[in-house]
Design a protein around this motif. Sequence first.
Motif, PDB file in Angstrom:
ATOM      1  N   ARG A 152      -5.881   3.839  -9.683  1.00  0.00           N
ATOM      2  CA  ARG A 152      -6.238   4.620  -8.489  1.00  0.00           C
ATOM      3  C   ARG A 152      -6.628   6.040  -8.858  1.00  0.00           C
ATOM      4  N   TRP A 182      -7.938  11.596   0.433  1.00  0.00           N
ATOM      5  CA  TRP A 182      -8.539  11.004   1.630  1.00  0.00           C
ATOM      6  C   TRP A 182      -8.347   9.480   1.648  1.00  0.00           C
ATOM      7  N   ARG A 183      -8.531   8.846   0.487  1.00  0.00           N
ATOM      8  CA  ARG A 183      -8.453   7.381   0.427  1.00  0.00           C
ATOM      9  C   ARG A 183      -7.038   6.861   0.650  1.00  0.00           C
ATOM     10  N   HIS A 184      -6.034   7.694   0.422  1.00  0.00           N
ATOM     11  CA  HIS A 184      -4.655   7.208   0.453  1.00  0.00           C
ATOM     12  C   HIS A 184      -3.839   7.864   1.560  1.00  0.00           C
ATOM     13  N   ARG A 233     -10.925  13.315  -2.931  1.00  0.00           N
ATOM     14  CA  ARG A 233     -11.282  11.924  -2.631  1.00  0.00           C
ATOM     15  C   ARG A 233     -10.046  11.016  -2.680  1.00  0.00           C
ATOM     16  N   ILE A 234      -9.177  11.255  -3.671  1.00  0.00           N
ATOM     17  CA  ILE A 234      -7.950  10.463  -3.788  1.00  0.00           C
ATOM     18  C   ILE A 234      -7.062  10.689  -2.567  1.00  0.00           C
ATOM     19  N   THR A 288      -4.160   5.346   7.637  1.00  0.00           N
ATOM     20  CA  THR A 288      -5.031   4.211   7.321  1.00  0.00           C
ATOM     21  C   THR A 288      -4.246   3.073   6.689  1.00  0.00           C
ATOM     22  N   ARG A 303       0.850  -1.194   0.000  1.00  0.00           N
ATOM     23  CA  ARG A 303       0.000   0.000   0.000  1.00  0.00           C
ATOM     24  C   ARG A 303       0.885   1.244   0.000  1.00  0.00           C
TER      25      ARG A 303
END
Length: 383
Positions: free
Chosen positions: A314, A355-357, A352-353, A361, A188
Amino acid sequence: MPIARPLDGERPGPTRRHGRRLRIVDVTLWYGERSGGIKSYLDAKRRHAATTGAFEHHVIVPGERDGHHDGMHRIRGVRVTRNDYRLPPGGRGLCRTIAELRPDVVLLHDPFWTPRQAVAAAHASGSLVVAVHHGSAALDAAGMPGPDLLWTPVFRAWIRHAYRAVDAVMSVVDPTPDSGRGADLPLRLGLDPAFRPRPEVVRGDEVLYLGRLSRSKGVGDLLDAAVGADWRLRLVGDGPWRTGLPAEIATRGLSERVTLEPYVEDRAAVAARYARAACVVMPGPNETFGLVGLEAAATGAPVVCCAGAPSAARIGPLAHRFPAGDVGALRAAVDAARARGAAGGDPALGRRIAWRHGWTTLFHEELVDLVALLERAERSVAA
Protein backbone atom coordinates in the motif's frame (compact mmCIF):
# COMPACT_ATOMS: atom_id res chain seq x y z
CA MET A 1 -27.25 -6.64 34.19
CA PRO A 2 -29.57 -5.16 31.55
CA ILE A 3 -27.81 -3.72 28.52
CA ALA A 4 -28.88 -0.26 27.39
CA ARG A 5 -29.39 -0.19 23.61
CA PRO A 6 -30.35 2.55 21.18
CA LEU A 7 -34.02 2.37 20.25
CA ASP A 8 -34.62 0.48 17.01
CA GLY A 9 -36.24 3.51 15.42
CA GLU A 10 -33.52 5.94 16.50
CA ARG A 11 -31.31 7.55 13.81
CA PRO A 12 -32.33 5.22 10.97
CA GLY A 13 -29.53 4.42 8.54
CA PRO A 14 -29.53 3.05 5.02
CA THR A 15 -28.94 -0.57 6.09
CA ARG A 16 -31.88 -2.14 7.89
CA ARG A 17 -32.75 -5.68 8.91
CA HIS A 18 -35.90 -6.98 10.60
CA GLY A 19 -37.26 -3.43 10.86
CA ARG A 20 -34.17 -1.96 12.49
CA ARG A 21 -30.62 -0.96 11.75
CA LEU A 22 -28.11 -3.73 11.17
CA ARG A 23 -26.58 -4.64 14.54
CA ILE A 24 -22.85 -5.42 14.47
CA VAL A 25 -20.80 -6.58 17.46
CA ASP A 26 -16.98 -6.58 17.57
CA VAL A 27 -15.25 -8.74 20.20
CA THR A 28 -11.60 -8.69 21.22
CA LEU A 29 -9.33 -9.36 24.17
CA TRP A 30 -6.70 -6.94 22.84
CA TYR A 31 -8.24 -3.60 23.71
CA GLY A 32 -5.99 -2.03 26.31
CA GLU A 33 -5.12 1.51 27.22
CA ARG A 34 -2.07 1.35 24.96
CA SER A 35 -3.21 -1.02 22.23
CA GLY A 36 -2.36 -0.62 18.57
CA GLY A 37 -4.11 -1.50 15.33
CA ILE A 38 -7.18 -3.34 16.66
CA LYS A 39 -8.04 -0.49 19.04
CA SER A 40 -7.54 2.06 16.25
CA TYR A 41 -9.91 0.09 14.01
CA LEU A 42 -12.60 -0.29 16.69
CA ASP A 43 -12.43 3.32 17.89
CA ALA A 44 -12.74 4.55 14.30
CA LYS A 45 -15.65 2.18 13.69
CA ARG A 46 -17.48 3.46 16.78
CA ARG A 47 -17.08 7.05 15.59
CA HIS A 48 -18.22 6.13 12.08
CA ALA A 49 -21.34 4.33 13.33
CA ALA A 50 -22.24 7.19 15.69
CA THR A 51 -21.72 9.84 12.99
CA THR A 52 -23.43 8.14 10.06
CA GLY A 53 -26.10 6.00 11.73
CA ALA A 54 -25.43 3.41 9.02
CA PHE A 55 -25.54 0.54 11.53
CA GLU A 56 -25.87 -0.09 15.25
CA HIS A 57 -22.45 -0.87 16.69
CA HIS A 58 -21.36 -2.61 19.89
CA VAL A 59 -17.90 -3.55 21.18
CA ILE A 60 -17.25 -6.24 23.80
CA VAL A 61 -13.86 -6.11 25.55
CA PRO A 62 -12.38 -6.98 28.95
CA GLY A 63 -12.31 -4.24 31.57
CA GLU A 64 -11.50 -3.52 35.17
CA ARG A 65 -15.16 -4.14 36.05
CA ASP A 66 -18.37 -5.10 34.28
CA GLY A 67 -20.05 -2.20 32.52
CA HIS A 68 -22.39 -1.56 29.60
CA HIS A 69 -22.70 1.97 28.27
CA ASP A 70 -23.25 3.58 24.88
CA GLY A 71 -22.40 0.47 22.89
CA MET A 72 -19.22 -0.34 24.86
CA HIS A 73 -19.50 -3.53 26.91
CA ARG A 74 -16.72 -4.38 29.36
CA ILE A 75 -16.42 -7.80 30.99
CA ARG A 76 -14.40 -7.91 34.20
CA GLY A 77 -10.94 -9.35 33.67
CA VAL A 78 -7.57 -9.66 35.38
CA ARG A 79 -4.83 -7.35 34.14
CA VAL A 80 -1.98 -9.36 32.62
CA THR A 81 0.28 -6.84 30.83
CA ARG A 82 1.61 -3.30 31.17
CA ASN A 83 -0.64 -1.92 28.42
CA ASP A 84 -3.78 -2.92 30.35
CA TYR A 85 -4.61 -6.12 28.49
CA ARG A 86 -6.96 -8.20 30.63
CA LEU A 87 -8.15 -11.81 30.71
CA PRO A 88 -11.72 -12.52 31.88
CA PRO A 89 -12.23 -15.75 33.86
CA GLY A 90 -13.95 -17.77 31.14
CA GLY A 91 -16.54 -16.83 28.58
CA ARG A 92 -19.76 -16.58 30.59
CA GLY A 93 -19.94 -12.78 30.55
CA LEU A 94 -19.07 -12.63 26.85
CA CYS A 95 -21.71 -15.21 25.89
CA ARG A 96 -24.37 -13.58 28.06
CA THR A 97 -23.71 -10.20 26.45
CA ILE A 98 -23.89 -11.64 22.93
CA ALA A 99 -27.20 -13.34 23.81
CA GLU A 100 -28.67 -10.09 25.18
CA LEU A 101 -27.57 -8.02 22.19
CA ARG A 102 -28.89 -10.48 19.57
CA PRO A 103 -26.60 -9.10 16.84
CA ASP A 104 -26.84 -9.77 13.12
CA VAL A 105 -23.07 -10.22 12.81
CA VAL A 106 -20.38 -10.91 15.41
CA LEU A 107 -16.76 -10.21 14.46
CA LEU A 108 -14.21 -12.06 16.62
CA HIS A 109 -10.89 -10.20 16.45
CA ASP A 110 -8.79 -12.88 18.14
CA PRO A 111 -9.03 -16.66 18.62
CA PHE A 112 -8.35 -16.69 22.36
CA TRP A 113 -11.48 -15.56 24.25
CA THR A 114 -13.35 -18.90 24.52
CA PRO A 115 -14.02 -18.79 20.76
CA ARG A 116 -16.09 -21.97 20.47
CA GLN A 117 -18.39 -20.80 23.30
CA ALA A 118 -18.70 -17.35 21.70
CA VAL A 119 -19.55 -18.85 18.30
CA ALA A 120 -22.17 -21.13 19.86
CA ALA A 121 -23.75 -18.20 21.74
CA ALA A 122 -23.83 -16.11 18.58
CA HIS A 123 -25.37 -18.88 16.48
CA ALA A 124 -27.97 -19.52 19.19
CA SER A 125 -28.90 -15.82 18.92
CA GLY A 126 -29.28 -16.06 15.15
CA SER A 127 -26.00 -14.26 14.40
CA LEU A 128 -23.41 -14.93 11.75
CA VAL A 129 -19.82 -15.07 13.02
CA VAL A 130 -16.79 -13.67 11.21
CA ALA A 131 -13.29 -14.50 12.47
CA VAL A 132 -11.04 -11.50 11.83
CA HIS A 133 -7.50 -12.75 11.22
CA HIS A 134 -5.23 -10.01 12.62
CA GLY A 135 -2.34 -12.09 13.87
CA SER A 136 -0.49 -15.22 12.89
CA ALA A 137 0.84 -18.33 14.58
CA ALA A 138 4.39 -17.10 13.90
CA LEU A 139 3.74 -13.75 15.59
CA ASP A 140 2.11 -15.41 18.60
CA ALA A 141 5.03 -17.87 18.87
CA ALA A 142 7.57 -15.02 18.75
CA GLY A 143 6.11 -13.63 21.95
CA MET A 144 6.60 -16.88 23.89
CA PRO A 145 9.71 -18.13 25.71
CA GLY A 146 11.69 -20.79 23.92
CA PRO A 147 12.11 -21.66 20.24
CA ASP A 148 9.42 -20.43 17.86
CA LEU A 149 9.39 -23.84 16.15
CA LEU A 150 7.95 -25.38 19.31
CA TRP A 151 5.14 -22.85 19.70
CA THR A 152 4.06 -22.23 16.09
CA PRO A 153 2.31 -25.62 15.65
CA VAL A 154 0.53 -25.13 18.97
CA PHE A 155 -0.89 -21.75 17.97
CA ARG A 156 -1.72 -22.99 14.47
CA ALA A 157 -3.72 -25.89 15.92
CA TRP A 158 -5.57 -23.51 18.24
CA ILE A 159 -6.44 -21.09 15.42
CA ARG A 160 -7.90 -23.95 13.38
CA HIS A 161 -9.89 -25.06 16.42
CA ALA A 162 -11.17 -21.51 16.95
CA TYR A 163 -12.14 -20.94 13.30
CA ARG A 164 -13.76 -24.32 12.71
CA ALA A 165 -17.38 -23.25 13.23
CA VAL A 166 -17.27 -19.59 12.07
CA ASP A 167 -19.28 -18.54 9.03
CA ALA A 168 -16.51 -16.52 7.36
CA VAL A 169 -12.92 -15.35 7.77
CA MET A 170 -11.86 -11.74 7.22
CA SER A 171 -8.17 -11.03 6.66
CA VAL A 172 -5.67 -8.73 4.98
CA VAL A 173 -3.41 -11.69 4.14
CA ASP A 174 -4.00 -15.32 3.16
CA PRO A 175 -4.87 -17.04 6.47
CA THR A 176 -4.77 -20.56 4.98
CA PRO A 177 -1.42 -21.66 6.51
CA ASP A 178 -2.72 -20.91 10.01
CA SER A 179 -6.45 -21.52 9.71
CA GLY A 180 -6.75 -24.14 6.99
CA ARG A 181 -9.18 -21.90 5.10
CA GLY A 182 -8.87 -18.81 2.95
CA ALA A 183 -10.26 -15.33 3.49
CA ASP A 184 -13.92 -14.86 2.57
CA LEU A 185 -13.82 -11.09 3.16
CA PRO A 186 -11.00 -8.54 3.00
CA LEU A 187 -9.95 -6.79 6.19
CA ARG A 188 -9.65 -3.07 5.45
CA LEU A 189 -7.48 -0.92 7.71
CA GLY A 190 -7.69 2.82 7.41
CA LEU A 191 -6.21 6.04 8.69
CA ASP A 192 -7.19 8.72 11.15
CA PRO A 193 -7.50 12.14 9.45
CA ALA A 194 -4.49 13.28 11.49
CA PHE A 195 -2.20 11.22 9.24
CA ARG A 196 -1.48 13.49 6.30
CA PRO A 197 1.49 15.51 5.04
CA ARG A 198 2.38 18.44 7.31
CA PRO A 199 4.28 21.08 5.35
CA GLU A 200 4.58 23.21 8.48
CA VAL A 201 6.71 20.52 10.20
CA VAL A 202 10.41 20.42 9.32
CA ARG A 203 11.57 16.86 8.63
CA GLY A 204 14.68 16.06 10.68
CA ASP A 205 17.38 13.40 10.34
CA GLU A 206 16.52 10.94 13.13
CA VAL A 207 15.19 7.41 12.70
CA LEU A 208 11.89 6.68 14.44
CA TYR A 209 10.43 3.44 15.80
CA LEU A 210 6.92 3.82 17.21
CA GLY A 211 5.06 0.80 18.52
CA ARG A 212 5.18 -2.13 20.90
CA LEU A 213 8.56 -2.52 22.59
CA SER A 214 9.26 -6.24 22.34
CA ARG A 215 11.76 -8.62 20.79
CA SER A 216 9.03 -10.05 18.54
CA LYS A 217 8.67 -6.62 16.91
CA GLY A 218 12.32 -6.64 15.80
CA VAL A 219 13.49 -3.92 18.20
CA GLY A 220 16.65 -5.89 19.00
CA ASP A 221 17.55 -6.08 15.30
CA LEU A 222 17.01 -2.34 14.99
CA LEU A 223 19.39 -1.68 17.89
CA ASP A 224 21.97 -3.99 16.30
CA ALA A 225 21.61 -2.09 13.02
CA ALA A 226 22.26 1.18 14.85
CA VAL A 227 25.66 -0.07 16.11
CA GLY A 228 28.35 1.48 13.92
CA ALA A 229 25.85 3.71 12.12
CA ASP A 230 25.84 7.51 12.33
CA TRP A 231 22.12 8.14 12.83
CA ARG A 232 20.11 8.90 15.92
CA LEU A 233 17.29 6.55 16.85
CA ARG A 234 14.13 7.42 18.77
CA LEU A 235 12.07 4.56 20.29
CA VAL A 236 8.51 5.50 21.27
CA GLY A 237 6.10 3.09 22.93
CA ASP A 238 5.53 0.57 25.67
CA GLY A 239 5.63 -3.18 26.00
CA PRO A 240 7.25 -6.14 27.75
CA TRP A 241 10.81 -5.04 26.90
CA ARG A 242 10.36 -1.45 28.10
CA THR A 243 12.15 -1.90 31.43
CA GLY A 244 15.00 -3.94 29.94
CA LEU A 245 15.73 -1.64 27.00
CA PRO A 246 17.98 0.91 28.77
CA ALA A 247 20.44 -1.87 29.66
CA GLU A 248 20.30 -3.26 26.10
CA ILE A 249 20.97 0.20 24.70
CA ALA A 250 23.89 0.77 27.08
CA THR A 251 25.40 -2.66 26.38
CA ARG A 252 25.57 -1.79 22.68
CA GLY A 253 27.20 1.58 23.42
CA LEU A 254 24.19 3.48 22.05
CA SER A 255 23.20 5.58 25.05
CA GLU A 256 24.25 8.82 23.33
CA ARG A 257 22.35 8.10 20.11
CA VAL A 258 19.17 6.27 21.20
CA THR A 259 16.31 8.03 22.96
CA LEU A 260 13.54 6.10 24.70
CA GLU A 261 10.14 7.81 25.03
CA PRO A 262 6.79 6.71 26.50
CA TYR A 263 3.71 5.63 24.57
CA VAL A 264 1.85 8.45 22.79
CA GLU A 265 -1.93 8.13 22.51
CA ASP A 266 -2.88 11.37 20.74
CA ARG A 267 -3.12 10.73 16.97
CA ALA A 268 -2.09 14.27 16.04
CA ALA A 269 1.02 13.99 18.23
CA VAL A 270 1.90 10.65 16.62
CA ALA A 271 1.47 12.15 13.15
CA ALA A 272 3.76 15.05 14.07
CA ARG A 273 6.47 12.58 15.11
CA TYR A 274 6.18 10.81 11.77
CA ALA A 275 6.42 14.15 9.96
CA ARG A 276 9.58 15.14 11.87
CA ALA A 277 11.43 11.85 11.29
CA ALA A 278 13.84 11.23 8.43
CA CYS A 279 12.27 7.76 8.21
CA VAL A 280 10.10 5.39 10.22
CA VAL A 281 11.23 1.80 10.80
CA MET A 282 8.95 -1.19 11.19
CA PRO A 283 11.50 -4.00 11.71
CA GLY A 284 9.18 -6.80 12.89
CA PRO A 285 9.52 -10.03 10.86
CA ASN A 286 5.91 -11.16 11.44
CA GLU A 287 3.73 -8.13 10.75
CA THR A 288 0.28 -9.26 9.65
CA PHE A 289 -0.34 -5.79 8.20
CA GLY A 290 1.82 -3.02 9.67
CA LEU A 291 -0.52 -0.07 10.29
CA VAL A 292 2.38 2.08 11.54
CA GLY A 293 3.93 1.93 8.08
CA LEU A 294 0.72 3.08 6.41
CA GLU A 295 0.24 5.90 8.94
CA ALA A 296 3.81 7.13 8.51
CA ALA A 297 3.66 6.96 4.70
CA ALA A 298 0.48 9.08 4.73
CA THR A 299 2.59 11.92 6.20
CA GLY A 300 5.08 11.47 3.34
CA ALA A 301 7.70 9.75 5.51
CA PRO A 302 9.89 7.00 3.99
CA VAL A 303 9.24 3.66 5.70
CA VAL A 304 11.68 0.81 6.33
CA CYS A 305 9.95 -2.56 6.66
CA CYS A 306 10.48 -6.29 6.23
CA ALA A 307 9.92 -7.53 2.71
CA GLY A 308 6.89 -9.55 3.80
CA ALA A 309 4.97 -6.75 5.54
CA PRO A 310 1.55 -6.52 3.79
CA SER A 311 1.32 -2.75 4.22
CA ALA A 312 4.43 -2.32 2.04
CA ALA A 313 2.28 -2.90 -1.03
CA ARG A 314 0.00 0.00 0.00
CA ILE A 315 2.98 2.29 0.61
CA GLY A 316 4.53 1.80 -2.81
CA PRO A 317 7.74 3.75 -3.54
CA LEU A 318 7.96 5.04 0.04
CA ALA A 319 8.70 1.50 1.26
CA HIS A 320 12.35 0.49 1.69
CA ARG A 321 12.30 -3.28 2.19
CA PHE A 322 14.84 -5.66 3.73
CA PRO A 323 14.87 -9.44 4.34
CA ALA A 324 13.67 -10.35 7.85
CA GLY A 325 16.54 -10.92 10.26
CA ASP A 326 19.24 -9.41 8.00
CA VAL A 327 20.71 -6.66 10.16
CA GLY A 328 23.10 -5.46 7.46
CA ALA A 329 20.26 -5.11 4.96
CA LEU A 330 18.18 -3.33 7.60
CA ARG A 331 21.00 -0.80 8.14
CA ALA A 332 21.32 -0.24 4.38
CA ALA A 333 17.55 0.25 4.03
CA VAL A 334 17.60 2.82 6.84
CA ASP A 335 20.45 4.69 5.14
CA ALA A 336 18.52 4.79 1.84
CA ALA A 337 15.31 5.89 3.54
CA ARG A 338 17.14 8.63 5.49
CA ALA A 339 18.55 10.00 2.26
CA ARG A 340 15.04 10.20 0.84
CA GLY A 341 13.75 11.79 4.05
CA ALA A 342 16.51 14.40 3.92
CA ALA A 343 15.07 15.43 0.54
CA GLY A 344 11.68 15.98 2.17
CA GLY A 345 10.04 12.57 1.73
CA ASP A 346 7.11 12.47 -0.68
CA PRO A 347 4.18 14.66 0.45
CA ALA A 348 2.29 14.16 -2.84
CA LEU A 349 2.31 10.37 -2.45
CA GLY A 350 1.41 10.79 1.23
CA ARG A 351 -1.69 12.77 0.29
CA ARG A 352 -2.79 10.03 -2.14
CA ILE A 353 -2.28 7.33 0.50
CA ALA A 354 -4.26 9.34 3.08
CA TRP A 355 -7.14 9.86 0.63
CA ARG A 356 -7.31 6.20 -0.45
CA HIS A 357 -7.44 4.90 3.12
CA GLY A 358 -10.07 7.09 4.75
CA TRP A 359 -12.15 5.20 7.32
CA THR A 360 -15.49 6.40 5.93
CA THR A 361 -14.92 4.72 2.57
CA LEU A 362 -13.48 1.55 4.09
CA PHE A 363 -16.29 1.04 6.61
CA HIS A 364 -18.88 1.54 3.88
CA GLU A 365 -17.18 -1.19 1.82
CA GLU A 366 -17.01 -3.48 4.87
CA LEU A 367 -20.73 -2.96 5.52
CA VAL A 368 -21.55 -3.87 1.91
CA ASP A 369 -19.57 -7.11 2.36
CA LEU A 370 -21.36 -8.00 5.60
CA VAL A 371 -24.79 -7.36 4.08
CA ALA A 372 -23.87 -9.59 1.13
CA LEU A 373 -22.73 -12.30 3.57
CA LEU A 374 -26.08 -12.13 5.38
CA GLU A 375 -28.01 -12.27 2.12
CA ARG A 376 -26.07 -15.34 0.97
CA ALA A 377 -26.80 -17.05 4.29
CA GLU A 378 -30.52 -16.27 3.99
CA ARG A 379 -30.65 -17.61 0.44
CA SER A 380 -28.87 -20.77 1.57
CA VAL A 381 -31.41 -21.33 4.36
CA ALA A 382 -34.32 -20.66 1.98
CA ALA A 383 -32.96 -23.18 -0.52
